[in-house]
Design a protein around this motif. Structure first.
Motif, short mmCIF file in Angstrom:
data_model
loop_
_atom_site.label_atom_id
_atom_site.label_comp_id
_atom_site.label_asym_id
_atom_site.label_seq_id
_atom_site.Cartn_x
_atom_site.Cartn_y
_atom_site.Cartn_z
N SER A 143 -3.70 0.21 -3.31
CA SER A 143 -2.96 -1.19 -2.49
C SER A 143 -2.95 -2.14 -3.94
O SER A 143 -3.54 -1.97 -4.71
N THR B 230 0.84 -1.19 0.09
CA THR B 230 -0.05 0.01 0.06
C THR B 230 1.00 1.07 0.01
O THR B 230 1.64 1.37 0.85
N CYS C 211 0.87 5.66 -0.15
CA CYS C 211 -0.15 6.76 0.11
C CYS C 211 0.76 8.08 -0.36
O CYS C 211 1.84 8.10 0.09
N TRP D 194 6.35 9.16 -1.87
CA TRP D 194 5.27 8.63 -1.08
C TRP D 194 5.26 8.98 0.32
O TRP D 194 6.34 9.24 0.88
N ASP D 195 3.97 9.31 0.73
CA ASP D 195 3.83 9.74 2.30
C ASP D 195 4.05 8.44 2.89
O ASP D 195 4.85 8.40 4.25
N LYS D 196 3.55 7.25 2.55
CA LYS D 196 3.48 5.96 3.38
C LYS D 196 3.85 4.83 2.24
O LYS D 196 3.16 5.10 1.11
N GLY E 73 -3.08 12.17 0.90
CA GLY E 73 -4.30 11.55 1.56
C GLY E 73 -5.00 10.42 0.62
O GLY E 73 -5.95 10.10 1.12
N GLN E 74 -4.38 9.94 -0.48
CA GLN E 74 -4.96 8.61 -1.06
C GLN E 74 -4.05 7.66 -1.09
O GLN E 74 -2.65 7.87 -1.12
N CYS E 75 -4.65 6.48 -1.04
CA CYS E 75 -3.73 5.30 -0.89
C CYS E 75 -4.28 4.13 -1.79
O CYS E 75 -5.52 4.20 -2.04
#
Length: 65
Positions: free
Chosen positions: A19, A10, A12, A50-52, A15-17
């Motif tokens: 997978s 996944t 992110c 990516w943030d995450k 604010g959008q993720c």
């Protein structure tokens, strides 16, 4: 009945993720194999801003709580 385990990626950003399935594991050692290979995937550097970036092993079709 064997449970199919999979590695799920996944990512992110803003604010959008999103997978994506990366690899499936079946058979008696599926859970063990999944977590073993997961360590290798977690070592891969992120290829974007990516943030995450989340790598996880879980049974195929399972929902988080």
């Amino acid at each position: 009945m064997n449970i199919i385990w999979h590695i799920l990626l996944t990512v992110c950003v803003s604010g959008q993720c999103l997978s994506q399935d990366v690899q499936w594991f079946d058979g008696a050692s599926a859970k063990k194999d999944c977590f073993l290979i997961l360590k290798r995937y977690q070592e891969i550097p992120a290829d974007g801003d990516w943030d995450k970036v989340i790598w996880e092993c879980k049974p195929k079709g399972a929902k988080a709580v």
